[in-house]
Design an enzyme around this catalytic site. Sequence first.
Site, PDB file in Angstrom:
ATOM      1  N   VAL A 111       1.087  -1.417  -0.392  1.00  0.00           N
ATOM      2  CA  VAL A 111       0.362   0.070   0.138  1.00  0.00           C
ATOM      3  C   VAL A 111       0.724   1.398  -0.031  1.00  0.00           C
ATOM      4  O   VAL A 111       0.445   2.695  -0.133  1.00  0.00           O
ATOM      5  CB  VAL A 111      -0.865  -0.114   1.634  1.00  0.00           C
ATOM      6  N   SER A 149      -5.184   4.410  15.759  1.00  0.00           N
ATOM      7  CA  SER A 149      -4.984   4.159  17.363  1.00  0.00           C
ATOM      8  C   SER A 149      -5.353   5.394  18.212  1.00  0.00           C
ATOM      9  O   SER A 149      -4.952   6.421  18.102  1.00  0.00           O
ATOM     10  CB  SER A 149      -2.646   3.538  17.046  1.00  0.00           C
ATOM     11  N   TYR A 173       5.358   6.189  15.761  1.00  0.00           N
ATOM     12  CA  TYR A 173       4.580   5.940  15.473  1.00  0.00           C
ATOM     13  C   TYR A 173       3.514   6.027  15.473  1.00  0.00           C
ATOM     14  O   TYR A 173       2.067   6.788  14.874  1.00  0.00           O
ATOM     15  CB  TYR A 173       3.777   4.483  15.715  1.00  0.00           C
ATOM     16  N   ALA A 213       2.867   9.669  15.313  1.00  0.00           N
ATOM     17  CA  ALA A 213       2.762  11.134  15.245  1.00  0.00           C
ATOM     18  C   ALA A 213       2.012  10.682  13.456  1.00  0.00           C
ATOM     19  O   ALA A 213       1.196  10.958  12.713  1.00  0.00           O
ATOM     20  CB  ALA A 213       4.068  11.591  14.235  1.00  0.00           C
ATOM     21  N   SER A 214       2.004   9.026  13.237  1.00  0.00           N
ATOM     22  CA  SER A 214       2.151   8.937  12.180  1.00  0.00           C
ATOM     23  C   SER A 214       0.471   8.611  11.925  1.00  0.00           C
ATOM     24  O   SER A 214      -0.750   9.254  11.294  1.00  0.00           O
ATOM     25  CB  SER A 214       2.061   7.397  11.382  1.00  0.00           C
ATOM     26  N   LYS A 215      -0.091   8.220  13.245  1.00  0.00           N
ATOM     27  CA  LYS A 215      -1.477   7.969  13.728  1.00  0.00           C
ATOM     28  C   LYS A 215      -2.232   8.588  13.816  1.00  0.00           C
ATOM     29  O   LYS A 215      -3.778   9.171  13.421  1.00  0.00           O
ATOM     30  CB  LYS A 215      -1.348   6.302  14.752  1.00  0.00           C
ATOM     31  N   ILE A 236      -4.729  -5.088  21.678  1.00  0.00           N
ATOM     32  CA  ILE A 236      -5.340  -5.446  21.319  1.00  0.00           C
ATOM     33  C   ILE A 236      -4.669  -7.169  21.598  1.00  0.00           C
ATOM     34  O   ILE A 236      -3.576  -7.312  20.997  1.00  0.00           O
ATOM     35  CB  ILE A 236      -5.127  -5.455  19.292  1.00  0.00           C
TER      36      ILE A 236
END
Length: 281
Positions: free
Chosen positions: A71, A173, A187, A189-191, A220
Amino acid sequence: MMVDSNPRERFVGKVVVVTGAAGQLGRAIALAFAAQGAQVVATDIHAQRLDEVAQDLQAVGSPFMCKTCDVSSSSDVKGLFDTVKEKFGTVHVLVNNAAIVPERPDDAARRSKHYGYLTTPQPRQSLQFTSNLTDEDWHRYWGVNVHGVFYCTREALRMMEPQGEGRIINVASTSGISALSAHSPHYSASKGAVIAFTKSVAAEVAGANIFVNAMAPGGIETQAFKDYLAAMTEEQRNRLWQIVPAGRLGALQEYTDTVLFLAGPHYLVGQVISPNGGMVI
């Protein structure tokens, strides 16, 4: 809330694309849609694990297609959606689930350091996470977690807009809405970017009956997280649960049920639904 007369068949005739379908959450989402009659397109970069998902979907019995796709590559994504259009005609639901998550040994070390800092009395100080990240650490998250969401959303909208119908669920998240993942600022920052993108696109396309929302999971109950907990002492686990009021991880079905709801009839536009056991309220 609208209730379907036969929930087991509420997605019959709907084409659902699930990215990151070879992971535990993505696999559970794909199977949940198939069980309710959807024509599922399961995609992932990991071909061997995707073959296992294909076997599970075959057992369910609904029409499906499994196709490898990176992706983070716009050409790969375009090829995927061209194939979907050729085989199924359109897309009704897109679940942007593919993501890189912090699961390397150094990620686990930072996580343990941060959780200890949160749950054990100790002097306040800089934890020195951001200052020690490399360029590679930072950039590897954005190709999949952010660019991939954009590429897939763009291709899906090119089919959803003409038909005047669609649902897009972006898996974000709690890392994007809180500081509980300060151990992984790249991570987080990306979410956070996924959530901002969700709100922007949702406002843009709602007038075409295309509703875009995000699910922001907390912990999870995947095998990776179980292994992480198993490596802790009992005292460390008990300390961890101090930041989770529910005192446990979320079961896969609790997350898939949320995705199925967001894929159905509702009045939610640009919302962030966060099953997280009370970690973020």
